[in-house]
Write an enzyme that holds these catalytic residues in place. Structure first.
Site, PDB file in Angstrom:
ATOM      1  N   HIS A  11       0.825  -1.225   0.000  1.00 33.41           N
ATOM      2  CA  HIS A  11       0.000   0.000   0.000  1.00 33.41           C
ATOM      3  C   HIS A  11       0.856   1.270   0.000  1.00 33.41           C
ATOM      4  O   HIS A  11       0.472   2.269  -0.590  1.00 33.41           O
ATOM      5  CB  HIS A  11      -0.957  -0.008   1.192  1.00 33.41           C
ATOM      6  CG  HIS A  11      -0.261  -0.212   2.494  1.00 33.41           C
ATOM      7  ND1 HIS A  11       0.354  -1.413   2.832  1.00 33.41           N
ATOM      8  CD2 HIS A  11      -0.035   0.625   3.547  1.00 33.41           C
ATOM      9  CE1 HIS A  11       0.901  -1.307   4.027  1.00 33.41           C
ATOM     10  NE2 HIS A  11       0.693  -0.076   4.482  1.00 33.41           N
ATOM     11  N   CYS A  67       7.493   0.061  -2.073  1.00 32.53           N
ATOM     12  CA  CYS A  67       6.821   0.110  -0.770  1.00 32.53           C
ATOM     13  C   CYS A  67       7.024   1.530  -0.251  1.00 32.53           C
ATOM     14  O   CYS A  67       7.416   2.415  -1.021  1.00 32.53           O
ATOM     15  CB  CYS A  67       7.295  -0.985   0.194  1.00 32.53           C
ATOM     16  SG  CYS A  67       8.944  -0.821   0.876  1.00 32.53           S
ATOM     17  N   THR A  69       9.230   2.966   1.802  1.00 36.15           N
ATOM     18  CA  THR A  69      10.617   3.420   1.692  1.00 36.15           C
ATOM     19  C   THR A  69      11.394   2.671   0.613  1.00 36.15           C
ATOM     20  O   THR A  69      12.480   3.092   0.237  1.00 36.15           O
ATOM     21  CB  THR A  69      11.359   3.157   3.019  1.00 36.15           C
ATOM     22  OG1 THR A  69      11.266   1.751   3.297  1.00 36.15           O
ATOM     23  CG2 THR A  69      10.751   3.962   4.166  1.00 36.15           C
ATOM     24  N   HIS A 100      27.017  -1.972 -13.114  1.00 40.15           N
ATOM     25  CA  HIS A 100      27.978  -2.692 -12.273  1.00 40.15           C
ATOM     26  C   HIS A 100      27.390  -3.927 -11.602  1.00 40.15           C
ATOM     27  O   HIS A 100      28.115  -4.878 -11.341  1.00 40.15           O
ATOM     28  CB  HIS A 100      28.519  -1.768 -11.173  1.00 40.15           C
ATOM     29  CG  HIS A 100      29.418  -0.694 -11.707  1.00 40.15           C
ATOM     30  ND1 HIS A 100      30.181   0.107 -10.882  1.00 40.15           N
ATOM     31  CD2 HIS A 100      29.669  -0.274 -12.971  1.00 40.15           C
ATOM     32  CE1 HIS A 100      30.874   0.964 -11.621  1.00 40.15           C
ATOM     33  NE2 HIS A 100      30.578   0.769 -12.889  1.00 40.15           N
ATOM     34  N   ARG A 134      34.752  -6.899 -15.883  1.00 42.05           N
ATOM     35  CA  ARG A 134      35.234  -7.142 -14.511  1.00 42.05           C
ATOM     36  C   ARG A 134      34.083  -7.279 -13.515  1.00 42.05           C
ATOM     37  O   ARG A 134      34.234  -7.885 -12.453  1.00 42.05           O
ATOM     38  CB  ARG A 134      36.183  -6.022 -14.066  1.00 42.05           C
ATOM     39  CG  ARG A 134      35.511  -4.684 -13.819  1.00 42.05           C
ATOM     40  CD  ARG A 134      36.525  -3.586 -13.505  1.00 42.05           C
ATOM     41  NE  ARG A 134      35.935  -2.371 -12.967  1.00 42.05           N
ATOM     42  CZ  ARG A 134      35.340  -1.439 -13.703  1.00 42.05           C
ATOM     43  NH1 ARG A 134      35.214  -1.593 -15.015  1.00 42.05           N
ATOM     44  NH2 ARG A 134      34.851  -0.340 -13.140  1.00 42.05           N
ATOM     45  N   HIS A 135      32.918  -6.720 -13.853  1.00 42.96           N
ATOM     46  CA  HIS A 135      31.788  -6.769 -12.918  1.00 42.96           C
ATOM     47  C   HIS A 135      31.149  -8.155 -12.857  1.00 42.96           C
ATOM     48  O   HIS A 135      30.540  -8.506 -11.850  1.00 42.96           O
ATOM     49  CB  HIS A 135      30.727  -5.737 -13.317  1.00 42.96           C
ATOM     50  CG  HIS A 135      31.265  -4.352 -13.415  1.00 42.96           C
ATOM     51  ND1 HIS A 135      31.763  -3.674 -12.313  1.00 42.96           N
ATOM     52  CD2 HIS A 135      31.413  -3.518 -14.473  1.00 42.96           C
ATOM     53  CE1 HIS A 135      32.195  -2.485 -12.695  1.00 42.96           C
ATOM     54  NE2 HIS A 135      31.993  -2.358 -14.002  1.00 42.96           N
TER      55      HIS A 135
HETATM   56  C1  RB5 Z   1       4.108   0.146   5.366  1.00 44.50           C
HETATM   57  O1  RB5 Z   1       3.501   1.022   6.255  1.00 44.50           O
HETATM   58  C2  RB5 Z   1       5.611   0.405   5.310  1.00 44.50           C
HETATM   59  O2  RB5 Z   1       6.223  -0.064   6.459  1.00 44.50           O
HETATM   60  C3  RB5 Z   1       6.205  -0.250   4.086  1.00 44.50           C
HETATM   61  O3  RB5 Z   1       5.597   0.270   2.948  1.00 44.50           O
HETATM   62  C4  RB5 Z   1       7.687  -0.064   3.854  1.00 44.50           C
HETATM   63  O4  RB5 Z   1       8.062   1.256   3.975  1.00 44.50           O
HETATM   64  C5  RB5 Z   1       8.575  -0.996   4.573  1.00 44.50           C
HETATM   65  O5  RB5 Z   1       9.796  -1.024   4.379  1.00 44.50           O
END
Ligand code: RB5
Length: 142
Positions: A11, A67, A69, A100, A134-135
Site C-alpha cells: 500500500h 513500498c 521506503t 555494475h 570485470r563486474h
Molecule cells: C508500510 O507502512 C511500510 O512499512 C512499508 O511500505 C515499507 O516502507 C517498509 O519497508
C-alpha cells in the site's frame, strides 16, 4: 534487452506503482501488474515473493518493486537467490545498479521519492545495460 516488466507493491508504494504504469504505457513497455490494487494495508513480503516467483520463470524480464521506503520490499526480494534488487534514490544509483551490479529488480520508496525523480530513475534503470567485464566475476560471487 529484456522481455517484460513485472510490477509489485504494498500500500505504501501503490500510488507510485500506478504512476509508473502510466510512464510504461506512454513509452510502449510491456508490463504485468501483480498488485496490490488499493491503499488497503497489505504485507510487503507477500508482494516481493509474488514478483520473485515471476522472475524465476521469466529470467529475461525485469521487476520494479514499491513500498513506503523501498527498504522492506527490497530486503524481502533479495532473500531469493535469483533476485538482485537495487533500492535507488538517484538516477546515478539506477545507472550503476545496472552497469555494475546487473540488478534485475529496481526498488523504490513511494513515500520518499518525488514522483518526477522516481520516473527518471525508472527510465535510467530500464535503458541501461550491464557492462559485464570485470563486474561479472563479482556479480557471480553473489
Ligand atoms: C508500510 O507502512 C511500510 O512499512 C512499508 O511500505 C515499507 O516502507 C517498509 O519497508
Amino acid at each position: 534487452m529484456f522481455n517484460k516488466i513485472f510490477l509489485s507493491s504494498d500500500h505504501g508504494g501503490f500510488e507510485l506503482k500506478e504512476k509508473t504504469k502510466g510512464f510504461l504505457i506512454d513509452n510502449n513497455f510491456e508490463y504485468e501488474d501483480l498488485g496490490c490494487s488499493s491503499l488497503k494495508p497489505v504485507d510487503y513480503p507477500d508482494f516481493a515473493k509474488l514478483l520473485s516467483k515471476k522472475l524465476k520463470d521469466n529470467n529475461d524480464s525485469m521487476g520494479i518493486l514499491f513500498c513506503g521506503t523501498g527498504i522492506g520490499i527490497s530486503m524481502a526480494a533479495n532473500r531469493f537467490p535469483h533476485i538482485r534488487a537495487a533500492l535507488c534514490t538517484s538516477v546515478e544509483m539506477a545507472s550503476k545498479s545496472r552497469k555494475h551490479n546487473d540488478a534485475n529488480v529496481l526498488a523504490l520508496g513511494g513515500r520518499i521519492l518525488e514522483k518526477k525523480l522516481a520516473l527518471e530513475i525508472v527510465k535510467e534503470f530500464l535503458q541501461t545495460e550491464f557492462e559485464a567485464g570485470r563486474h561479472s566475476l563479482r556479480v557471480n560471487k553473489i
